[in-house]
Design a protein around this motif. Sequence first.
Motif, short mmCIF file in Angstrom:
data_model
loop_
_atom_site.label_atom_id
_atom_site.label_comp_id
_atom_site.label_asym_id
_atom_site.label_seq_id
_atom_site.Cartn_x
_atom_site.Cartn_y
_atom_site.Cartn_z
N TYR A 169 0.85 -1.19 0.00
CA TYR A 169 0.00 0.00 0.00
C TYR A 169 0.89 1.25 0.00
CZ TYR A 169 -4.11 -2.89 0.82
OH TYR A 169 -5.12 -3.82 0.67
N PRO A 170 0.41 2.37 -0.55
CA PRO A 170 1.26 3.55 -0.72
C PRO A 170 1.67 4.18 0.61
CG PRO A 170 -1.02 4.04 -1.31
CD PRO A 170 -0.95 2.56 -1.12
N PRO A 171 2.87 4.78 0.66
CA PRO A 171 3.36 5.40 1.90
C PRO A 171 2.44 6.47 2.46
CG PRO A 171 5.13 5.21 0.29
CD PRO A 171 3.87 4.85 -0.43
N GLU A 172 1.79 7.24 1.58
CA GLU A 172 0.91 8.29 2.08
C GLU A 172 -0.30 7.71 2.81
OE1 GLU A 172 0.10 7.77 -2.41
OE2 GLU A 172 1.84 7.85 -1.05
N GLU A 173 -0.60 6.45 2.58
CA GLU A 173 -1.71 5.79 3.25
C GLU A 173 -1.24 5.11 4.54
OE1 GLU A 173 -4.66 3.76 0.65
OE2 GLU A 173 -4.19 2.01 1.88
N THR A 174 -0.06 4.50 4.49
CA THR A 174 0.43 3.74 5.64
C THR A 174 1.19 4.60 6.64
OG1 THR A 174 2.54 3.17 4.59
CG2 THR A 174 0.66 1.70 4.18
N GLY A 175 1.80 5.68 6.14
CA GLY A 175 2.63 6.49 7.02
C GLY A 175 4.06 6.01 7.12
N PHE A 176 4.43 5.00 6.34
CA PHE A 176 5.79 4.45 6.35
C PHE A 176 6.33 4.38 4.93
CE2 PHE A 176 4.35 3.07 10.45
CZ PHE A 176 5.49 3.03 11.24
N ASP A 177 7.56 4.83 4.75
CA ASP A 177 8.24 4.69 3.47
C ASP A 177 9.18 3.49 3.57
OD1 ASP A 177 9.65 4.87 1.13
OD2 ASP A 177 10.15 6.99 1.32
N ILE A 178 8.68 2.33 3.22
CA ILE A 178 9.46 1.11 3.39
C ILE A 178 10.76 1.16 2.60
CG2 ILE A 178 9.49 -1.37 2.85
CD1 ILE A 178 6.58 -1.49 3.70
N ALA A 179 10.71 1.71 1.39
CA ALA A 179 11.92 1.77 0.55
C ALA A 179 13.04 2.53 1.24
CB ALA A 179 11.58 2.41 -0.79
N ALA A 180 12.69 3.58 1.96
CA ALA A 180 13.71 4.40 2.63
C ALA A 180 14.09 3.87 4.00
CB ALA A 180 13.20 5.84 2.75
N GLU A 181 13.12 3.27 4.69
CA GLU A 181 13.34 2.91 6.10
C GLU A 181 13.75 1.46 6.32
OE1 GLU A 181 10.11 4.46 8.68
OE2 GLU A 181 9.42 5.52 6.90
N TYR A 182 13.38 0.58 5.40
CA TYR A 182 13.64 -0.85 5.60
C TYR A 182 14.14 -1.48 4.30
CZ TYR A 182 10.89 0.06 9.78
OH TYR A 182 10.43 0.59 10.96
N PRO A 183 15.43 -1.32 4.00
CA PRO A 183 15.96 -1.77 2.71
C PRO A 183 15.82 -3.28 2.47
CG PRO A 183 17.73 -1.08 4.19
CD PRO A 183 16.46 -0.62 4.80
N ALA A 184 15.97 -4.09 3.51
CA ALA A 184 15.85 -5.54 3.31
C ALA A 184 14.41 -5.94 3.02
CB ALA A 184 16.37 -6.29 4.54
N ILE A 185 13.46 -5.32 3.72
CA ILE A 185 12.05 -5.58 3.44
C ILE A 185 11.70 -5.09 2.04
CG2 ILE A 185 9.68 -5.00 4.09
CD1 ILE A 185 10.59 -4.94 7.01
N ASP A 186 12.26 -3.96 1.65
CA ASP A 186 12.00 -3.43 0.32
C ASP A 186 12.54 -4.36 -0.76
OD1 ASP A 186 11.10 -1.35 -1.52
OD2 ASP A 186 13.22 -0.93 -1.84
N ALA A 187 13.74 -4.89 -0.56
CA ALA A 187 14.32 -5.83 -1.54
C ALA A 187 13.46 -7.09 -1.63
CB ALA A 187 15.75 -6.18 -1.15
#
Length: 226
Positions: A169-187
């Motif tokens: 779900y988009p960061p503006e909806e969740t409040g979390f930028d996974i790509a920036a904050e959690y690189p392993a989860i993003d990969a």
Amino acid sequence: MAHYKLYCIGASGNSYKVALYLNCAGLDWEPVGIDFAGGVQRDADWRGENNAMGEVPVLEVAGTRMSQSGAILTWLAEATGHYAPTPEERYEALRWILFDNHKFTNNYAIHRFQKSFMAQPPHPAVLAFMRTRVEASHAIVEKHLGERPFMLGERPTIADFSLAGYVFYPPEETGFDIAAEYPAIDAWRKRLASLKGWKPPYEMMPFGSDLRITAVSVAPGSSRGQ
């Protein structure tokens, strides 16, 4: 008529877990939207016919309906063989599915719900408290995925589909930028997104994307779903 029917809404990450599995497994299925915003899941007749817990997703197959995303994923893996853990991995998969439902998805879903789907803005202290819980559970998964490509090792299983419920779900909806904050989860997200059949939630389940609830929708007996 599709072999599997999934009663769901686009805003439900718990529904998305099962929808994503069904699509990536190449199974014959169709999404069936429910009037969640209208409160149909609180209706006694709907509960009697679909799910006494008043939640989505509900999977219908051969006239039988089942609920709870973790149970559905486990049943589908055992029934079809797709993305099934090996016998040796079975309890490790269950361990992560339980952790997901209790912590990873649960904390993230509540934070998102409070941030984006309440009729009135939440108290900042409530949102801050939920954010710390998200950060704690995500830190565990971030470390775990930093050491392996998928939750159980080299290939995706139902454990991955379970944890994937809300991460697209988009960061503006969740409040979390996974790509920036959690690189392993993003990969890991990107590896899942490369699977044949992957689609984002609102494309996979094209209804309920404009969900906005009223105070009555969070009265006792309402539910986001598992």
